[in-house]
Design an enzyme around this catalytic site. Structure first.
Site, short mmCIF file in Angstrom:
data_model
loop_
_atom_site.label_atom_id
_atom_site.label_comp_id
_atom_site.label_asym_id
_atom_site.label_seq_id
_atom_site.Cartn_x
_atom_site.Cartn_y
_atom_site.Cartn_z
N PHE A 1 -5.91 2.32 3.49
CA PHE A 1 -5.45 1.20 4.31
C PHE A 1 -5.17 1.70 5.71
CE2 PHE A 1 -1.69 3.24 2.67
CZ PHE A 1 -0.71 3.09 3.62
N ASP B 1 8.66 6.52 8.00
CA ASP B 1 8.07 6.01 9.23
C ASP B 1 6.90 6.91 9.54
OD1 ASP B 1 8.17 3.88 11.15
OD2 ASP B 1 8.58 5.39 12.67
N HIS C 1 0.83 -1.21 0.00
CA HIS C 1 0.00 0.00 0.00
C HIS C 1 0.87 1.26 0.00
CE1 HIS C 1 -3.67 -2.26 0.55
NE2 HIS C 1 -3.17 -2.85 1.63
N ARG D 1 1.78 11.75 4.24
CA ARG D 1 2.82 11.27 3.34
C ARG D 1 2.94 12.17 2.12
NH1 ARG D 1 1.21 6.41 3.48
NH2 ARG D 1 2.50 5.97 5.30
#
EC number: 3.6.1.66
Length: 206
Positions: free
Chosen positions: A158, A76, A17, A187
């Site tokens: 997800f 992360d 994902h 992100r």
């Protein structure tokens, strides 16, 4: 690929994902592969022993790039819930135990919050680390503020997407299209900073 800023970029993940999101966001700028690629599938798992997103992203990126000698990007990221004093945080992927799945993590989160009233404020946070030969080329971060809903909604995305409602909306991230999500996600915001740094020559790739 006329706007290519990087050669083939190795993403230090086996999470399909995440790789899909990176490929979509970086498509104009880099060709993306991950640790499931035949050239890299035998590389070791890197223990995330850091205590912060910054430490873990650098640890993963530097460890892999030291082995390959190439340029590696690691992410992360996780969910911070204010009512849970910032948990699950860096433990987001394994919140419900060693055999955690996205579904069991969401189930535990909603259970932990069952007595927490609205607004159940939270944020997704991401730190990207770019390294070469184990040396840091740069780090970039992004965050997305929102709240945790009382039940799951949507079937896209997800992780915690089906319970996370971005600030100013009533939909969960799992009800967003991929383009909508990438435009505002933690992100996506970190990737924007990475791309800007590459464009501006702020990263010494040589």
């Amino acid at each position: 690929m006329s706007d290519l800023l990087l050669p083939t970029l190795l993403i230090a993940t086996r999470n399909a994902h995440k790789t899909e999101e990176f490929a979509e966001m970086l498509a104009p700028f880099a060709e993306v592969v991950d640790l499931t690629d035949p050239d890299f599938e035998n590389l070791p798992e890197i223990d995330e022993t850091g205590t912060t997103f910054d430490e873990n992203s650098l640890l993963k990126s530097a460890s892999i790039s030291k082995i390959t000698g190439g340029i590696t990007l690691a992410d992360d990221s996780g969910l911070e819930v204010d009512a849970l004093d910032g948990a699950p945080g860096i433990y987001s992927a394994r919140y419900s135990g060693d055999n955690a799945t996205d579904a069991t993590n969401r189930e535990k989160l909603l259970s932990e919050l069952k007595d927490a009233p609205a607004p159940r404020t939270a944020r997704f946070r991401c730190v990207l680390a770019l390294t070469k030969n184990g040396q840091t080329l740069g780090t970039w971060s992004g965050a997305l503020e929102g709240t945790i809903g009382f039940e799951e909604a949507g079937d896209a995305g997800f992780g915690y997407d089906p319970v996370f409602i971005p600030e100013g909306d009533t939909r969960t991230l799992a009800e967003y299209t991929a383009d909508e999500k990438n435009a505002i996600s933690h992100r996506g915001r970190a990737v924007e900073k990475l791309v800007a740094a590459l464009r501006n020559g702020e990263v010494a790739l040589g």
